[in-house]
Design an enzyme around this catalytic site. Structure first.
Site, PDB file in Angstrom:
ATOM      1  N   HIS A 253       0.848  -1.196   0.000  1.00 19.32           N
ATOM      2  CA  HIS A 253       0.000   0.000   0.000  1.00 19.32           C
ATOM      3  C   HIS A 253       0.884   1.247   0.000  1.00 19.32           C
ATOM      4  CE1 HIS A 253      -3.329   2.657   0.647  1.00 19.32           C
ATOM      5  NE2 HIS A 253      -2.847   3.071   1.813  1.00 19.32           N
TER       6      HIS A 253
ATOM      7  N   ASP B  28       0.821   5.186  -0.106  1.00 16.30           N
ATOM      8  CA  ASP B  28       0.073   6.440   0.006  1.00 16.30           C
ATOM      9  C   ASP B  28       0.714   7.512  -0.859  1.00 16.30           C
ATOM     10  OD1 ASP B  28      -1.969   5.858   2.084  1.00 16.30           O
ATOM     11  OD2 ASP B  28      -0.209   5.470   3.329  1.00 16.30           O
TER      12      ASP B  28
ATOM     13  N   ASP C 276      -7.769   1.365   2.825  1.00 17.85           N
ATOM     14  CA  ASP C 276      -7.336   2.404   3.763  1.00 17.85           C
ATOM     15  C   ASP C 276      -8.225   3.633   3.868  1.00 17.85           C
ATOM     16  OD1 ASP C 276      -5.548   3.055   5.755  1.00 17.85           O
ATOM     17  OD2 ASP C 276      -4.206   4.162   4.440  1.00 17.85           O
TER      18      ASP C 276
ATOM     19  N   ASP D  99       1.942  -1.072   4.499  1.00 14.30           N
ATOM     20  CA  ASP D  99       2.363   0.177   3.871  1.00 14.30           C
ATOM     21  C   ASP D  99       3.798   0.073   3.361  1.00 14.30           C
ATOM     22  OD1 ASP D  99      -0.086   1.107   4.615  1.00 14.30           O
ATOM     23  OD2 ASP D  99       0.634   2.481   6.168  1.00 14.30           O
TER      24      ASP D  99
ATOM     25  N   HIS E  26      -6.861   9.467   0.168  1.00 15.84           N
ATOM     26  CA  HIS E  26      -7.496   9.448   1.480  1.00 15.84           C
ATOM     27  C   HIS E  26      -6.663  10.082   2.581  1.00 15.84           C
ATOM     28  CE1 HIS E  26      -5.394   5.563   0.922  1.00 15.84           C
ATOM     29  NE2 HIS E  26      -4.971   5.778   2.162  1.00 15.84           N
TER      30      HIS E  26
END
Length: 942
Positions: free
Chosen positions: A165, A167, A278, A415, A559
């Site tokens: 993941h 971000d 998430d 992450d 997000h």
């Protein structure tokens, strides 16, 4: 109407007569008692008072009966008004030729509501106590038991899905994350997936596209082979994994389309499954968009732990997510809800994180991370594989008991995982030994393999079909989200309000620019017999700016972006991208409008100094003053004309509410003008409808090098600590432009040197806020201050203060330190409605006016005006319930060597609004309603 008035008069008359009668009876009783007994002797006082008390009690009962009578008459009046609304609707129907039938939009909304089946989440919420008892190893759940023979006929089919993941901005900026971590993950992916039968799913196209631009053709070919082999799956396909609470559906759709177009052009693939692990809560709007984009399955994670527990007990963690307004199955999408706390390895293999953490081999002793439960992983060897396999199998079996099928999904990641090449090896090699052991021992009844998200859903649907198992239908959303105890993730709904508002500003600007740019290209091609574009119109350059604007808006839907959960320097980076795109899109907007309106197209030139129409560039600062004469003023600064040189013209506008007796003056050397609520020099209220009086104060042209001041007309020397309300400093001759400096925040324009220091009184708004309605304005008052924000009736202005100094224990490591208070404008719409299942038509229109304000462009009056022509792109107005969401020029996917080239294809997005007709605007709007499910059968454009 006459009947309603008569009822109102009757109710009022009865009430007045009753009250007067009560007072008269009380007076008579008191008078008669005095006359009869005179001055009573001392011994009779108590008795007389008791007798009087009895009569008063009787009068109170009589008054109570009278109140019930008034209430009954009031209900009758309301029913009469409801009948009047129905008659009004019927009159509108007649005007539209409907002959008494309900409006199509209203009928459709009612049919959808009446025909929808399945579980409504609001009903589930009513059942749950929302307590948090200790569930044992699965703290937020319960103990799971099984016999062991549940899989004897159908073996447990397990898919282990590696993921990372990433971000696009959070603790670090988007670019910093990419250079420090993401590019290494993707580089290692190409190498490791090519070595043997390994798998990975990837969601964020923003990162993937940036990496694609950095790699050579050899790596690109390897990526395509991995995609074709099914080892690499691009899930969801959005530019980001968007927030689902703050993002408007326009931006959610736009970022999804941007990612899908990129995938189609460069890889020729279409995503099949959605992956949202998430976002802080989940919306059915996202499910609807995914289904419309061609996806049939999706996965969600962040759902309130009480909901997860309830669904696990009912074995409804997999369901068909259906829209609340849809009675058919066409909007259904299969959704998998992860049952446990998080999407990391300790919370995905089974209910016990202390056990699952032992199978995250990135946490082996000596590596960077460790298990908080103090039991580290062990490398799998021939000596311990039996014990390790059974321990893991127990977790798999327990998790499987929460679902209706024996197909099990287990993610393997977290992450920014797989940055190091060694992590790929320790995870794959150790798990492969465990899977080999499972497959060599059929008595364990488990088939385990690595796979992708689509691999899992294909097996799931196959198993459901074989066993004739059906999934439940569910309607509603998963807000608000709590991950533990009473830790509700709701503060992010309003955190960083300045940037949330900037997001909506870019969204509105992008939509307007998309529409005008698309119409301009279409007009150009129609005016040329060969369909070519005008040579002097920089279509490709403008399309690249459009693409950048799309992607900057899309990036901010992440997000941890629009949600406001990023660190301070990260949100500044986002804000810079948004603001720069607004400036660039304004150029495209005004240039497109210029070309469309010119009568002689040969006079067009894309040089901005020759652009006839110019957008307003402005920043509004709201000042609340303590003076009794001036309670609120708004000053809007704008500049227009050339962008370079010394001939820029600038101006300032002062907006005065209609009910204010404000008196201000402007002074320089000598004073320029002095005004009160006198003549209106420049009325642009059609573009700014929430201001009744708009007063043009002055032009700065011709006063170069002089200091201009705006102050209170009252004697400011008599006020303590009040020397100057506001001061404007400008030097037009040097080509300088304004910028605002308020509470330490600066927003600079290009070549901005001059300063506009503002001294303002901002009154903090607290939760103890109430509305005071007066004959002339609607005021927002604070219980702790004297602050007043005066507005016209029907408008509401709130000042948001979401600054949080302490860490919120959500991984940010700091508070949300917005350095400003942000004013937000609301339309307050009061309607007499019998239903709130759908917005009214008027509410829909009010919402659209907030999201898409008019884009104002002006032409300088002192220039030689070129001949213009009217431009009307539509045959006729769209129906009332149809909103032109976007008219978007698509990228030419055939031009693979050149980036961001406009094609001859344009995507038209129309949104049909479902509305409630228990209230209807008066007079009836002069437009029609769409009668059929298909919004339009022919092009609305000329």
């Amino acid at each position: 109407m006459k009947r309603s008035r008569m009822l109102a008069v009757l109710v009022g008359g009865i009430f007045c007569v009753a009250v007067m009668s009560l007072y008269r009876m009380l007076d008579l009783m008191q008078g008669s008692e005095s006359k009869r007994y005179g001055e009573p002797p001392g011994g009779q006082v108590d008795e007389d008072l008791a007798h009087l008390q009895q009569k008063i009690d009787g009068l109170e009962r009589l008054l109570s009966d009278n109140n019930r009578l008034v209430a009954m008459l009031r209900d009758t009046l309301l029913q009469s008004k409801a009948s009047a609304w129905k008659r009004a609707n019927n009159s509108i129907d007649s005007a539209l030729g409907r002959r008494g039938e309900a409006l199509p939009g209203c009928r459709l909304a009612k049919e959808m509501k009446d025909g929808v089946d399945g579980v409504q989440l609001l009903d589930v919420y009513d059942l749950l106590p929302f307590d948090n008892p200790d569930g044992g190893p699965w703290k937020q759940g319960f103990e799971i038991t099984y016999k062991g023979d549940e899989w004897s006929e159908q073996p447990l089919e397990l898919f282990l899905i590696p993921h990372s993941h990433n971000d696009p901005g959070w603790i670090k900026t988007f670019d910093a994350y990419y250079h420090d971590q993401t590019r290494h993950i993707l580089d290692n992916m190409v190498v490791k997936l090519s070595e043997d039968n390994r798998y990975l799913i990837w969601a964020e196209i923003s990162y993937f596209s940036k990496w694609w631009n950095d790699i050579d053709d050899q790596k690109r070919a390897a990526v395509k082979r991995l995609v074709e082999a099914g080892q690499l799956e691009l899930v969801t396909g959005g530019w980001v994994m968007p927030d689902e609470a703050n993002s408007h559906y326009f931006a959610m759709l736009d970022q999804l389309m941007e990612g899908h177009q990129w995938l189609q052009k460069h890889l020729g693939v279409k995503p099949r499954s959605g992956w949202a692990i998430d976002p802080f809560g989940h919306s059915p709007s996202m499910a609807y968009l995914l289904k419309g984009a061609g996806l049939h399955n999706m996965l969600i994670q962040r759902v309130h732990y009480s909901i997860k527990k309830h669904f696990a007990q009912q074995q409804t963690l997999e369901f068909l997510w259906r829209q609340s307004w849809d009675s058919s199955s066409r909007s259904d999408i299969t959704c998998h809800m992860m049952p446990f706390y998080s999407y990391d390895v300790p919370h995905t293999c089974g209910p016990n994180p202390a056990v699952c953490c032992q199978f995250d081999f990135q946490r082996l002793p000596g590596r960077r991370t460790f298990c908080p439960w103090k039991i580290p992983p062990k490398p799998i060897t021939d000596q311990n594989v039996h014990e390790r396999a059974l321990l893991l199998l127990d977790q798999y079996r327990q998790k499987s008991r929460l679902f209706r099928s024996s197909v099990l999904l287990v993610p393997l990641g977290d992450d920014f995982r797989y940055v190091e090449s060694s992590e790929w090896d320790v995870q794959f090699n150790n798990y492969q030994k465990l899977f080999d052991y499972f497959n060599q021992h059929p008595e364990l009844h488990i088939k385990a393999r690595f796979g992708t998200l689509s691999d899992y859903f294909q097996a799931l649907h196959r198993r459901l079909s074989t066993t004739r198992t059906t999934l439940p239908k569910l309607r509603g959303d998963f807000f608000s989200y709590a991950d533990r105890d009473d830790h509700y993730w709701t503060g992010y709904f309003t955190s960083r309000p300045f940037y949330k508002r900037l997001d909506r500003k870019l969204e509105a600007t992008l939509r307007a620019t998309e529409i005008l740019f698309s119409l301009t290209l279409a007009e150009m091609r129609r005016s040329h017999s060969d369909g070519r574009l005008a040579e002097n119109f920089p279509a490709r350059e403008y399309f690249q700016w459009l693409t950048t604007g799309r992607r900057n808006l899309a990036l901010f839907q992440h997000h941890d972006a629009v949600a406001g959960t990023e660190r301070e320097h990260v949100v500044v980076d986002y804000g810079t991208r948004l603001f720069q795109s607004i400036l660039n899109l304004h150029q495209v907007l005004q240039s497109s409008a210029h070309w469309l309106l010119l009568l002689d197209k040969s006079q067009y030139h894309h040089d901005q100094s020759n652009i006839l129409l110019t957008c307003f560039y402005f920043e509004i600062q709201k000042l609340r003053l303590q003076s009794g004469l001036v309670r609120k003023i708004q000053v809007q600064f704008l500049w227009y004309g050339t962008r370079t040189g010394s001939r820029d013209k600038s101006g300032a506008y002062l907006f005065l509410p209609a009910d204010e007796g404000a008196q201000l003056y402007i002074s320089s050397e000598p004073p320029l003008v002095r005004i009160s609520r006198g003549p209106i020099f420049s009325d642009i209220t059609s573009h700014f409808p929430h201001f009744t009086h708009t007063v043009r104060l002055f032009h700065l042209d011709g006063h170069a090098g002089k200091s201009l001041e705006i102050s209170n007309l009252v004697d400011i020397r008599s006020q303590v600590n009040r020397e100057l309300v506001m001061k404007i400093v400008s030097d037009v001759a040097s080509g300088n432009r304004f910028y605002s400096d308020l509470n330490g925040f600066q927003m600079q324009q290009r070549r901005t040197l001059a300063k506009l220091p503002l001294q303002a009184n901002f009154y903090p708004m607290t939760s103890a806020v109430f509305l005071q309605d007066s004959t002339s304005r609607l005021s927002l008052l604070s219980a702790q201050s004297q602050g007043v924000a005066s507005l016209k009736p029907g408008e509401l202005e709130l000042v948001l203060d979401r600054r949080l100094q302490q860490d919120d224990n959500r991984g940010l490591g700091q508070g949300v330190t917005d350095n400003k208070l942000t004013a937000s404008l609301y339309h307050l719409l009061l309607e007499d409605r019998a239903s709130v299942d759908h917005l009214s038509l008027l509410a829909h229109l009010a919402s659209l006016s907030l999201c898409h304000p008019p884009m104002t462009m002006v032409a300088t009056s002192n220039s030689q005006l070129l001949k213009l022509r009217p431009f009307q792109p539509l045959h006729s107005s769209l129906p009332c319930d149809i909103h032109l969401l976007n008219l978007r020029t698509l990228e030419d996917t055939q031009v693979r060597d050149e980036a961001d080239t406009p094609s001859q294809e344009t995507a038209l997005f129309l949104h049909r609004k479902g509305f409630d007709c228990s209230t209807a605007p008066e007079p009836a709007p002069q437009c029609t309603w769409s009668e059929h499910e298909e919004v339009m059968t022919r092009s609305p454009f000329i």
